[in-house]
Design a protein around this motif. Sequence first.
Motif, PDB file in Angstrom:
ATOM      1  N   VAL A  13       1.037  -1.385  -0.122  1.00  0.00           N
ATOM      2  CA  VAL A  13       0.122  -0.219   0.027  1.00  0.00           C
ATOM      3  C   VAL A  13       0.740   1.263  -0.051  1.00  0.00           C
ATOM      4  O   VAL A  13       1.799   1.339   0.920  1.00  0.00           O
ATOM      5  CB  VAL A  13      -0.810  -0.020   1.241  1.00  0.00           C
ATOM      6  CG1 VAL A  13      -1.843   1.377   1.256  1.00  0.00           C
ATOM      7  CG2 VAL A  13      -1.872  -1.332   0.956  1.00  0.00           C
ATOM      8  N   ALA A  14       0.695   2.116  -1.079  1.00  0.00           N
ATOM      9  CA  ALA A  14       1.450   3.247  -1.239  1.00  0.00           C
ATOM     10  C   ALA A  14       0.892   4.517  -0.580  1.00  0.00           C
ATOM     11  O   ALA A  14       1.448   5.476  -0.094  1.00  0.00           O
ATOM     12  CB  ALA A  14       1.886   3.344  -2.778  1.00  0.00           C
ATOM     13  N   ALA A  15      -0.485   4.572  -0.738  1.00  0.00           N
ATOM     14  CA  ALA A  15      -1.436   5.909  -0.238  1.00  0.00           C
ATOM     15  C   ALA A  15      -2.664   5.367   0.041  1.00  0.00           C
ATOM     16  O   ALA A  15      -3.242   4.573  -0.503  1.00  0.00           O
ATOM     17  CB  ALA A  15      -1.084   6.730  -1.463  1.00  0.00           C
ATOM     18  N   VAL A  16      -3.273   6.118   0.754  1.00  0.00           N
ATOM     19  CA  VAL A  16      -4.728   6.016   1.217  1.00  0.00           C
ATOM     20  C   VAL A  16      -5.456   7.383   0.639  1.00  0.00           C
ATOM     21  O   VAL A  16      -5.013   8.412   0.983  1.00  0.00           O
ATOM     22  CB  VAL A  16      -4.976   5.871   2.710  1.00  0.00           C
ATOM     23  CG1 VAL A  16      -6.354   5.856   3.127  1.00  0.00           C
ATOM     24  CG2 VAL A  16      -4.141   4.690   3.055  1.00  0.00           C
ATOM     25  N   THR A  17      -6.554   7.078  -0.367  1.00  0.00           N
ATOM     26  CA  THR A  17      -7.404   8.178  -0.744  1.00  0.00           C
ATOM     27  C   THR A  17      -8.922   8.379  -0.136  1.00  0.00           C
ATOM     28  O   THR A  17      -9.299   7.254   0.442  1.00  0.00           O
ATOM     29  CB  THR A  17      -7.596   8.173  -2.089  1.00  0.00           C
ATOM     30  OG1 THR A  17      -8.221   8.918  -2.870  1.00  0.00           O
ATOM     31  CG2 THR A  17      -8.237   6.627  -2.524  1.00  0.00           C
ATOM     32  N   GLU A  18      -9.466   9.550  -0.145  1.00  0.00           N
ATOM     33  CA  GLU A  18     -10.574   9.842   0.096  1.00  0.00           C
ATOM     34  C   GLU A  18     -11.537   9.031  -0.590  1.00  0.00           C
ATOM     35  O   GLU A  18     -11.391   9.211  -1.936  1.00  0.00           O
ATOM     36  CB  GLU A  18     -11.088  11.271   0.295  1.00  0.00           C
ATOM     37  CG  GLU A  18     -12.335  11.772   0.440  1.00  0.00           C
ATOM     38  CD  GLU A  18     -12.544  13.175   0.385  1.00  0.00           C
ATOM     39  OE1 GLU A  18     -13.819  13.596   0.753  1.00  0.00           O
ATOM     40  OE2 GLU A  18     -11.587  14.037   0.132  1.00  0.00           O
ATOM     41  N   HIS A  19     -12.793   8.418  -0.301  1.00  0.00           N
ATOM     42  CA  HIS A  19     -13.679   7.661  -1.008  1.00  0.00           C
ATOM     43  C   HIS A  19     -14.795   7.264  -0.210  1.00  0.00           C
ATOM     44  O   HIS A  19     -14.651   7.053   0.945  1.00  0.00           O
ATOM     45  CB  HIS A  19     -12.947   6.354  -1.533  1.00  0.00           C
ATOM     46  CG  HIS A  19     -13.670   5.712  -2.828  1.00  0.00           C
ATOM     47  ND1 HIS A  19     -13.291   6.055  -3.941  1.00  0.00           N
ATOM     48  CD2 HIS A  19     -14.770   4.821  -2.758  1.00  0.00           C
ATOM     49  CE1 HIS A  19     -14.090   5.536  -4.802  1.00  0.00           C
ATOM     50  NE2 HIS A  19     -14.951   4.522  -3.691  1.00  0.00           N
ATOM     51  N   TYR A  20     -15.985   7.436  -0.673  1.00  0.00           N
ATOM     52  CA  TYR A  20     -17.039   6.965   0.047  1.00  0.00           C
ATOM     53  C   TYR A  20     -18.158   5.857  -0.552  1.00  0.00           C
ATOM     54  O   TYR A  20     -19.102   5.470   0.302  1.00  0.00           O
ATOM     55  CB  TYR A  20     -17.962   8.514   0.023  1.00  0.00           C
ATOM     56  CG  TYR A  20     -17.364   9.456   0.793  1.00  0.00           C
ATOM     57  CD1 TYR A  20     -17.319   9.583   2.340  1.00  0.00           C
ATOM     58  CD2 TYR A  20     -16.613  10.425   0.034  1.00  0.00           C
ATOM     59  CE1 TYR A  20     -16.292  10.668   2.995  1.00  0.00           C
ATOM     60  CE2 TYR A  20     -15.784  11.402   0.647  1.00  0.00           C
ATOM     61  CZ  TYR A  20     -15.762  11.503   2.169  1.00  0.00           C
ATOM     62  OH  TYR A  20     -15.258  12.612   2.679  1.00  0.00           O
ATOM     63  N   LEU A  21     -17.797   5.345  -1.573  1.00  0.00           N
ATOM     64  CA  LEU A  21     -18.659   4.346  -2.397  1.00  0.00           C
ATOM     65  C   LEU A  21     -17.979   3.091  -2.626  1.00  0.00           C
ATOM     66  O   LEU A  21     -17.185   3.150  -3.473  1.00  0.00           O
ATOM     67  CB  LEU A  21     -19.281   4.914  -3.428  1.00  0.00           C
ATOM     68  CG  LEU A  21     -20.524   4.272  -4.145  1.00  0.00           C
ATOM     69  CD1 LEU A  21     -21.657   3.922  -3.362  1.00  0.00           C
ATOM     70  CD2 LEU A  21     -20.818   4.813  -5.570  1.00  0.00           C
TER      71      LEU A  21
END
Length: 206
Positions: free
Chosen positions: A137-145
């Motif tokens: 895992v390189a990064a974590v992104t905003e997401h809701y669905l």
Amino acid sequence: IIAGFGIRASLLSTMSRQYEEIYHYTAQVAVADNLLDTEQEAIEGYLSGSGDVVDALPCYLTSGTAETDTYSTTAYLQTVDPEALGDFVTLRTMDGGEAITVPDDGAVIDQKLSELLDVAPGGSITVDGDTRAEVPVAAVTEHYLGHFIYLSPAYYETVFGEAHTENAYLVDLADNSQESCDAVFAKLMDLSGVVSATRMLSTRDT
């Protein structure tokens, strides 16, 4: 009743962020896995030549299981050109909204998936679909669905040891009305190899 209205307000807020700030395309078009070269040429010819289509981005999209020792859940694996993705999907950090680019040596996963699997950048998850592989895992992104795992096509081939084959298109249409989308979808569905076409606002309404 108060709690119900509170939940509704929260959901409406997150859906607005998802479909207005994170997703920037009108429709998603799925094509057959065993698409012939002539079929692909016809589909891409329509998408690039139609005045109804502003832009289209080919990608590979599949579902599988994302897991760690802590938890496992269903997630979508999406591989797409990192340089072009920003025109269709905004990847950004939850805190600060800093832009994220899909790297050549790791995955970008959504915030909720990160929490469920108890994994942060620098850790790794196991993705089990048609094949099974451990992915850093390189990064974590905003997401809701739903849950998403983003990989570059080249890194997908490195990790899973198989060729990257596109099976979908993210499509931005000039007119987002239901009538206009239906007309475009009818033309697309007449093309051999097109499996489905989905208007994003219809998904949001559902």
